[in-house]
Write an enzyme that holds these catalytic residues in place. Sequence first.
Site, PDB file in Angstrom:
ATOM      1  N   SER A 291      42.676 -16.472  29.404  1.00 13.21           N
ATOM      2  CA  SER A 291      43.109 -16.056  30.746  1.00 13.21           C
ATOM      3  C   SER A 291      44.303 -16.866  31.237  1.00 13.21           C
ATOM      4  O   SER A 291      44.542 -17.993  30.801  1.00 13.21           O
ATOM      5  CB  SER A 291      41.960 -16.234  31.746  1.00 13.21           C
TER       6      SER A 291
HETATM    7  N1  SAH Z   1      37.582 -17.855  28.692  1.00 15.12           N
HETATM    8  C1  SAH Z   1      38.064 -17.508  27.375  1.00 15.12           C
HETATM    9  C2  SAH Z   1      38.616 -16.120  27.351  1.00 15.12           C
HETATM   10  C3  SAH Z   1      37.586 -15.147  27.312  1.00 15.12           C
HETATM   11  S1  SAH Z   1      38.118 -13.527  26.927  1.00 15.12           S
HETATM   12  C4  SAH Z   1      39.104 -18.479  26.910  1.00 15.12           C
HETATM   13  O1  SAH Z   1      39.359 -19.452  27.618  1.00 15.12           O
HETATM   14  O2  SAH Z   1      39.642 -18.301  25.832  1.00 15.12           O
HETATM   15  C5  SAH Z   1      36.537 -12.794  27.087  1.00 15.12           C
HETATM   16  C6  SAH Z   1      35.600 -13.111  25.989  1.00 15.12           C
HETATM   17  O3  SAH Z   1      34.354 -12.500  26.311  1.00 15.12           O
HETATM   18  C7  SAH Z   1      36.002 -12.551  24.636  1.00 15.12           C
HETATM   19  O4  SAH Z   1      36.031 -13.570  23.680  1.00 15.12           O
HETATM   20  C8  SAH Z   1      34.912 -11.514  24.317  1.00 15.12           C
HETATM   21  O5  SAH Z   1      34.614 -11.425  22.947  1.00 15.12           O
HETATM   22  C9  SAH Z   1      33.760 -12.069  25.121  1.00 15.12           C
HETATM   23  N2  SAH Z   1      32.700 -11.107  25.458  1.00 15.12           N
HETATM   24  C10 SAH Z   1      32.810  -9.813  25.837  1.00 15.12           C
HETATM   25  N3  SAH Z   1      31.596  -9.281  26.075  1.00 15.12           N
HETATM   26  C11 SAH Z   1      30.685 -10.275  25.834  1.00 15.12           C
HETATM   27  C12 SAH Z   1      29.267 -10.361  25.913  1.00 15.12           C
HETATM   28  N4  SAH Z   1      28.501  -9.322  26.290  1.00 15.12           N
HETATM   29  N5  SAH Z   1      28.691 -11.526  25.592  1.00 15.12           N
HETATM   30  C13 SAH Z   1      29.421 -12.607  25.204  1.00 15.12           C
HETATM   31  N6  SAH Z   1      30.775 -12.585  25.124  1.00 15.12           N
HETATM   32  C14 SAH Z   1      31.394 -11.444  25.442  1.00 15.12           C
END
Ligand code: SAH
Length: 215
Positions: free
Chosen positions: A68
């Site tokens: 993000s």
């Molecule tokens: N905060 C992270 C970015 C997250 S992007 C950073 O600093 O890099 C969102 C993430 O949520 C992705 O890696 C995606 O695979 C994950 N995601 C999506 N749905 C999910 C779920 N139901 N459970 C766990 N992770 C999930």
Amino acid sequence: MDSPFQRDPFQAQRERMVRSQLADRGICDLRVLDAMRDVPRHEFVAESWREDAYDDHPLPIGADQTISQPYIVALMLQHLALQPADRILEVGTGSGYVTALLSELCAEVYSVERHADLAFSAERRLARLGYPNVKIRVGDGSRGWPEHAPYDAILVSAAASEVPPPLFDQLREGGRMMVPVGPAFSQELQLIRKVGGKAETQSLEGCRFVPLVAG
Ligand code: SAH
């Protein structure tokens, strides 16, 4: 002479990010600003994106996911009003960048990621960089991680069409949750407080996250 700038060539970029993208836009929680000054964001993106790591936008981290924008991360952390003794649940570990910030701000961090390859590389990266109070699990984070509940705060880094009930259940009374809620291309950041067992919801600003995928 061995200055900190020589040890970490990105230090100056990080300082600039904190000043112009965060402090100048109203982020004033000193602990959040310090953590964002400290965590080496360039370590959480692919080599080819390193020079852009401190820019004012999200970046790809593989598996069609993104790290993000720094401002949105800081805004979420500030509104969660995290305390040093807090136990936190993070949903969507991704690169582990937010996990590292949480590790500096709180006592215990539990993070769930559905992509096994992202989870494993985040785990290795966080161990290498020295964030010991973090546990990562592969799975569907919309179900939370009940074994370590209740949590003082929950941070969801992917967009949900509605707040997953297990997450609200795993929040302690008086706890706070930050979650982007809405359809694929436009969501709002919601701050939810558990008061008397009920949700008190405050809508913050518009945002755009990758979707929370159940299962
Ligand atoms: N905060 C992270 C970015 C997250 S992007 C950073 O600093 O890099 C969102 C993430 O949520 C992705 O890696 C995606 O695979 C994950 N995601 C999506 N749905 C999910 C779920 N139901 N459970 C766990 N992770 C999930």
